[in-house]
Design an enzyme around this catalytic site. Structure first.
Site, PDB file in Angstrom:
ATOM      1  N   GLU A 128       2.416  -6.685   6.747  1.00 24.39           N
ATOM      2  CA  GLU A 128       1.878  -5.891   7.859  1.00 24.39           C
ATOM      3  C   GLU A 128       2.797  -5.961   9.077  1.00 24.39           C
ATOM      4  O   GLU A 128       2.373  -5.716  10.199  1.00 24.39           O
ATOM      5  CB  GLU A 128       0.450  -6.331   8.238  1.00 24.39           C
ATOM      6  CG  GLU A 128      -0.459  -6.699   7.074  1.00 24.39           C
ATOM      7  CD  GLU A 128      -0.662  -5.577   6.077  1.00 24.39           C
ATOM      8  OE1 GLU A 128      -0.208  -4.453   6.335  1.00 24.39           O
ATOM      9  OE2 GLU A 128      -1.258  -5.837   5.009  1.00 24.39           O
ATOM     10  N   ASP A 138       6.058   2.007   3.605  1.00 23.85           N
ATOM     11  CA  ASP A 138       5.440   1.539   2.369  1.00 23.85           C
ATOM     12  C   ASP A 138       5.984   2.385   1.228  1.00 23.85           C
ATOM     13  O   ASP A 138       5.909   3.626   1.271  1.00 23.85           O
ATOM     14  CB  ASP A 138       3.921   1.723   2.424  1.00 23.85           C
ATOM     15  CG  ASP A 138       3.232   0.569   3.136  1.00 23.85           C
ATOM     16  OD1 ASP A 138       3.803  -0.530   3.161  1.00 23.85           O
ATOM     17  OD2 ASP A 138       2.132   0.780   3.664  1.00 23.85           O
TER      18      ASP A 138
END
Lengths: 544, 172
Positions: free
Chosen positions: A188, A347
C-alpha cells in the site's frame, strides 16, 4: 535523439495467498487463475516477444511473496491447467454457439485462441512462469522487487514484525529468482519512519511512496522527480501524480474509453445458468472472462466489442502518453540539475483484468519509449540510482497511497477489530521466539507454523476487503482462521503438548514459506545463536 | 474454530494514526487493575474510566504534556476514535480514573506522531502507532524443548551443542 529524462514503469504484482487444498475447487482461487490468464501471462508473452525482437526495454516488476508462492505451488499449477482446459472448452462451445454471428463469433474465437496460446506459454516454462521472469531479469529487461512477506501493512504492525516480514520476503525472492531484490514494494506504499533501517539491513535500496509523502518531507518539500535518500543507502521514489491520473482516474483515465471492453458484461451473468454452470467454480454466477461488449457509454446500453477499434485507441492513447511525458520532461529538466525521472507505479492486475487492453497498452508504451526516437528513455529506480546517485538527503513521515494519503482504508470501523488480535499475537510470537532461541523438532515446526499463521493474518488484503465491502465474509474468515490457528499452536507449545496431527494439518493447509525461520522474531536473534540457551529464560505467558 | 477471545486478560493499549486529524485507540483494562486503582483511592466501584489525550508542548525551553481532551468512557468501551487532532503534533493517550482534581492513569501509550500537513516538520518523524502492554513476561520453566530431541535425531547429530543442552533438560 538526445535523452532529456526518464520514465520508470513499476508494476506491483500481488494477490493474497489463496490456496484451499481441502476442496477440489474454490471460488477465491479463481482470483489467481484469472490474473494469470489476464495479466501475468500476457505480460510475460509481451516481454519475451519484445526481447526476442531485440527491443531494449526495461521496467520494474514487484512480485509479492504470496504471489510468488502461489506461482510456484504445484497444487495451484495443476489446478490452473485444469481451469485453462475448462475455459478452452467453454471457448469452443462459445464458438459453436455464436457461429454465424458477425459480432460475437470472432470474439469467441479470439478468446479461445488466446487461452490456447497462454496454455502453451505456461507449459513451455514448465508451469513456472517465475522462471521466465528470472530469465528476463538476467537479460536486464526486468528489475524484480519483492514486497513484505504477506503484504502486511507495516505501519500498523508492531515493529517486531517488520524484520520477519521483510527478511522472509527477501529470502523467498532469492530462492525463487536466484538474485537478491534491489528494491521493495512497501504494501500500500505505506511508509513509517524507521522502516528504512530494516530495509538497509536486508540490502534493499529503494521503494515507492505516494507523492504526498514527498510534499511533506523534512527539511523541505522533496522533488518528485528524483529519489530522496533516507540514509543507510535507502532511497524513496515518489509516485508521479500526472501519470497516475491518466491511468487511474475513473472519468478521465484511458481505461474508461468507450471503445475498450466492458468489464461488467460477462456471459457468466448474461447467458442461461445451466449453460455456464459447468464452467463456474461454485453455485453462484460469476465472471468467466468471456465478455462481448465495449463500454459504449455511461448508460446500461452496450454495443458489441470491436478489438480493432480498441487497438486503434491503444495507439492513440500510448502516443498521447508519450507526448505528455516528453512535454513533462522538457519542462522538468529546466528545473533541476539531474535528468528528471517520472515514476509510474501501478498495480499490475489493473492491466488485463480491469482494463482488458492494459497489457497491449503497456507493450505500446515500451515500444514507444525504447525505440530511440523519444527524448524520454526507459529506466528503473536501480539504474537511476546507479547512474545519478541516491538523491538529496531527507526524511519522510507516515504515508500511504490510499485515500487522502494515509491509513483510513486500513483502520476504520469496518476492520479496526483486527488490530488488538494481531498485536497480541505479534507479542506472543516475539515472546516465544525469544524463549526458544534454538528450538528443534516439533517445537521448531510449531513455532514456524505459528509464524506463518501470524503473517497470513497480517495481510493488508483482509482489512482492505472489509473496507471495500466486496468479499467481506471470506476476509473475515481468513483473518480469524489464521489467528485461531496461531493461538492453538502457541498454546500447545506453552503447554508442552504439541498435537503433531493438528500441526501437520495446519502445515498442509498453509504451507507458504517452507523455509521460514521463526527466529526472525527474536529481537536478539544473532546474539542468541551462540548464547547459552539452556539457562532460565523470560517467557511471556498469555492467558486466554 | 473456537473463535477469537473478546479479551486477553492483560492490560494493553494500542494507538494507530488514521490520518492528519484522527487516531484510533483500543485498549484492554483488566478488572483487577481497575479494582486495585479504585481501592487504593477509596473510590466507588462504579467510578467510570476516562480517556485522556495529552499533547506534547514546548514553550520557552520547557517541555510538558498538556491535556487537550478528556471524556468519560461508557461501561464496556474498549476502543475510541479521536478527531480534531493537529497535524505534526505529538500526542499520548491515557486511560484512567478521575479522582477529584487528580487523574490516575492506568494505561498510557507511548508518544504518537501525527503526520504534518506540509513539509518541514522535524518532530513528527516518529511513529504513527504505539502498542503497549499485552503479553507480559514472567519467568517459567520451558517445558517443551527437551521433548523435541526424539523428533530431531538428525539435528542432534549435526549439532552436538543442541544435544547436550537437550539432555540437560531431561535431567532437570
Amino acid at each position: 535523439m538526445k535523452v532529456k529524462g526518464y520514465w520508470a514503469l513499476v508494476l506491483h504484482g500481488h494477490l493474497p495467498y489463496v490456496r484451499h487444498p481441502e476442496l477440489p475447487e474454490y471460488l477465491e482461487e479463481r482470483w489467481f487463475f484469472e490474473a494469470l490468464t489476464e495479466c501475468y501471462l500476457p505480460f510475460t508473452d509481451t516481454w519475451l516477444r519484445l526481447r526476442a525482437e531485440g527491443l531494449s526495454y526495461r521496467l520494474t516488476f514487484s512480485v509479492s511473496p504470496p504471489l510468488a508462492a502461489m506461482l510456484t505451488d504445484a497444487l495451484l499449477q495443476d489446478r490452473y491447467l485444469r481451469y485453462l482446459d475448462k475455459m478452452i472448452l467453454l471457448g469452443k462451445e462459445e464458438e459453436q454457439r455464436t457461429e454465424g454471428d458477425d459480432d460475437f463469433a470472432p470474439l469467441a474465437k479470439m478468446y479461445r485462441e488466446k487461452l490456447e496460446r497462454f496454455r502453451q506459454l505456461y507449459q513451455d516454462w514448465g508451469c513456472q512462469i517465475t522462471e521466465a521472469w528470472r530469465s528476463l531479469a538476467q537479460s536486464g529487461h526486468l528489475d524484480l522487487w519483492t514486497s513484505s512477506a504477506t503484504h502486511a501493512f507495516l505501519p500498523y504492525a508492531s515493529e517486531a514484525s517488520w524484520r520477519p516480514q521483510i527478511r522472509t520476503a527477501v529470502e523467498q525472492h532469492k530462492k525463487i529468482f536466484g538474485i537478491a531484490p534491489h528494491g521493495i514494494w512497501l504494501p500500500e506504499c505505506a511508509y513509517q519512519p524507521g522502516i528504512e533501517r530494516l530495509l538497509s539491513q536486508e540490502g534493499l535500496k529503494c521503494f515507492v511512496v505516494d507523492h504526498g509523502a514527498f510534499q511533506r518531507a523534512y527539511p523541505e518539500e522533496a522533488n518528485l522527480y528524483e529519489p530522496l535518500h533516507l540514509g543507510g543507502g535507502v532511497s524513496a521514489f515518489a509516485r508521479d501524480p500526472e501519470t497516475s491520473r491518466q491511468v487511474w482516474d475513473k472519468n478521465s483515465g484511458y481505461p474508461g474509453d468507450y471503445d475498450y471492453r466492458e468489464f461488467y458484461r460477462d456471459i457468466g451473468y448474461d447467458l442461461p445458468y445451466d449453460y455456464v454452470a459447468p464452467f463456474l467454480a461454485g453455485p453462484d454466477r460469476a465472471d468467466t472472462g468471456f465478455k462481448y461488449y465495449r463500454i459504449t457509454g455511461s448508460g446500461d446500453h452496450k454495443e458489441p466489442y470491436k478489438p480493432d477499434w480498441a487497438t486503434s485507441k491503444i495507439n492513440s492513447h500510448s502516443d498521447n502518453f508519450r507526448f505528455n511525458r516528453e512535454v513533462q520532461i522538457e519542462f522538468l529538466q529546466e528545473q533541476q540539475n539531474k535528468p528528471p525521472l517520472v515514476l509510474s507505479p501501478y498495480d499490475a492486475e489493473l492491466f488485463g483484468h480491469w482494463w482488458y487492453e492494459g497489457p497491449e497498452f503497456l507493450e505500446a508504451l515500451l515500444r514507444r519509449f525504447a525505440d530511440g526516437q523519444s527524448s524520454v528513455s526507459l529506466t528503473t529506480p536501480r539504474r537511476y540510482i546507479e547512474e545519478h546517485g541516491q538523491g538529496p538527503e531527507g526524511r519522510l513521515h507516515f504515508s500511504t497511497w490510499g485515500e487522502e494519503g494515509f491509513g483510513k482504508v486500513w483502520v476504520n470501523p469496518t476492520n479496526d477489530w483486527i488490530y488488538r488480535h494481531l498485536h497480541q499475537a505479534e507479542k506472543e510470537m516475539v515472546a516465544l521466539a525469544e524463549a526458544y532461541p534454538q528450538a528443534q523438532g516439533d517445537v521448531k515446526r510449531a513455532l514456524n507454523q505459528a509464524a506463518r499463521e501470524l503473517m497470513l493474518a497480517q495481510s493488508s488484503d483482509w482489512a482492505f476487503i472489509m473496507y471495500t465491502g466486496t468479499t467481506v465474509d471470506y476476509a473475515t474468515v481468513r483473518t480469524k482462521e489464521h489467528l485461531e490457528l496461531f493461538w492453538k499452536i502457541t498454546r500447545s507449545i506453552r503447554e508442552g503438548s504439541i498435537n503433531v496431527i493438528e500441526l501437520s494439518k495446519a502445515e498442509w493447509k498453509h504451507p507458504i514459506f517452507p523455509d521460514l525461520d521463526y527466529r526472525y522474531y527474536n529481537r536478539t536473534y544473532k546474539e542468541n545463536i551462540s548464547s547459552h540457551s539452556d539457562k532460565p529464560r523470560q517467557v511471556a505467558l498469555t492467558l486466554i | 474454530m473456537g473463535g477469537l477471545p473478546r479479551s486477553y486478560g492483560q492490560d494493553c493499549l494500542g494507538v494507530l494514526v488514521q490520518d492528519l486529524f484522527h487516531i484510533y485507540v483500543y485498549w484492554e483494562l483488566t478488572e483487577e487493575t481497575r479494582q486495585k486503582a479504585l481501592s487504593l483511592r477509596n473510590l466507588n466501584v462504579d467510578s467510570p474510566c476516562q480517556i485522556r489525550v495529552q499533547q506534547f508542548v514546548e514553550e520557552n525551553d520547557s517541555m510538558e504534556w498538556q491535556k487537550v481532551y478528556q471524556a468519560e468512557l461508557p461501561f464496556g468501551a474498549d476502543h475510541w476514535y479521536l478527531s480534531g487532532l493537529v497535524p505534526a503534533m505529538i500526542y499520548r493517550i491515557q486511560i484512567g480514573i478521575q479522582d477529584g482534581e487528580s487523574f490516575q492513569e492506568l494505561l498510557t501509550s507511548e508518544q504518537v506522531h501525527m503526520p504534518p500537513g506540509i513539509s518541514g516538520h522535524r518532530r513528527s518523524w516518529g511513529r504513527a502507532h504505539s502498542i503497549v502492554g499485552g503479553v507480559a513476561p514472567i519467568e517459567v520453566t520451558v517445558p517443551v524443548e527437551e521433548s523435541t530431541e526424539s523428533y530431531s535425531s538428525s539435528d542432534l547429530v549435526a549439532e552436538p551443542a543442541v544435544a547436550e543442552r537437550s539432555a540437560s533438560y531431561f535431567e532437570g
